[in-house]
Design an enzyme around this catalytic site. Structure first.
Site, PDB file in Angstrom:
ATOM      1  N   ARG A 142      -3.542   5.642 -17.699  1.00 39.54           N
ATOM      2  CA  ARG A 142      -2.526   6.629 -17.347  1.00 39.54           C
ATOM      3  C   ARG A 142      -1.910   7.373 -18.530  1.00 39.54           C
ATOM      4  O   ARG A 142      -1.026   8.198 -18.336  1.00 39.54           O
ATOM      5  CB  ARG A 142      -1.406   5.998 -16.505  1.00 39.54           C
ATOM      6  CG  ARG A 142      -1.904   5.540 -15.159  1.00 39.54           C
ATOM      7  CD  ARG A 142      -0.902   4.739 -14.380  1.00 39.54           C
ATOM      8  NE  ARG A 142       0.322   5.460 -14.121  1.00 39.54           N
ATOM      9  CZ  ARG A 142       1.327   4.964 -13.437  1.00 39.54           C
ATOM     10  NH1 ARG A 142       1.249   3.756 -12.929  1.00 39.54           N
ATOM     11  NH2 ARG A 142       2.419   5.661 -13.261  1.00 39.54           N
ATOM     12  N   ASP A 143      -2.358   7.099 -19.752  1.00 34.92           N
ATOM     13  CA  ASP A 143      -1.825   7.844 -20.893  1.00 34.92           C
ATOM     14  C   ASP A 143      -2.846   7.925 -22.025  1.00 34.92           C
ATOM     15  O   ASP A 143      -2.510   7.733 -23.196  1.00 34.92           O
ATOM     16  CB  ASP A 143      -0.519   7.228 -21.387  1.00 34.92           C
ATOM     17  CG  ASP A 143       0.266   8.175 -22.308  1.00 34.92           C
ATOM     18  OD1 ASP A 143       0.023   9.407 -22.256  1.00 34.92           O
ATOM     19  OD2 ASP A 143       1.119   7.699 -23.060  1.00 34.92           O
TER      20      ASP A 143
END
Length: 108
Positions: A17-18
Site C-alpha cells: 500500500r505504499d
C-alpha cells in the site's frame, strides 16, 4: 529482484500500500536488498479494508492506481501499479503526472 519481491507479496496476499522509491532499498551493486515500511500493509481479504478516506490511509498519491484515487477498491494490483510507476520514473526520470494537482490526477 524488486519485481520478484512484489510478486511474492501478491502470492502471499499482502498489499504493501505504499510502494515508492524510498521504500525499495538497493545496494551499491544495484541489487534490491529489501522492501521496507510495511506500516500501511494489509494481509488477507482486501475487501475488509475500510473504504472511507482510503487515499489518506493508503500510500503516496502519485504512486496509487486510479481506482484507489477514486476510492473504488484496493487489491494486490495496487502494488503492481505502484511498481510500474517506479519503473516509469526510473526510465523517464519523471513521474507520469508530474505537475498535476491531486484533483487533475484523479480525473485523468
Amino acid at each position: 529482484e524488486a519485481a520478484a519481491a512484489v510478486t511474492s507479496l501478491t502470492r502471499l496476499q499482502i498489499v504493501h500500500r505504499d510502494l515508492k522509491p524510498s521504500n525499495v532499498l538497493v545496494n551499491e551493486a544495484g541489487q534490491v536488498v529489501k522492501l521496507i515500511d510495511f506500516g500501511l500493509a494489509h494481509a488477507g481479504d482486501h475487501s475488509k479494508i475500510d473504504k472511507k478516506n482510503i487515499v489518506a490511509a493508503t500510500g503516496t498519491p502519485v504512486y496509487l492506481p486510479p481506482e484507489v484515487l477514486r476510492e473504488e477498491r484496493v487489491t494486490h494490483k495496487l502494488d503492481v501499479y505502484s511498481f510500474a510507476i517506479i519503473l516509469w520514473e526510473m526510465l523517464s526520470r519523471e513521474l507520469p503526472y508530474n505537475g498535476l494537482t491531486f484533483q487533475e490526477m484523479v480525473r485523468r
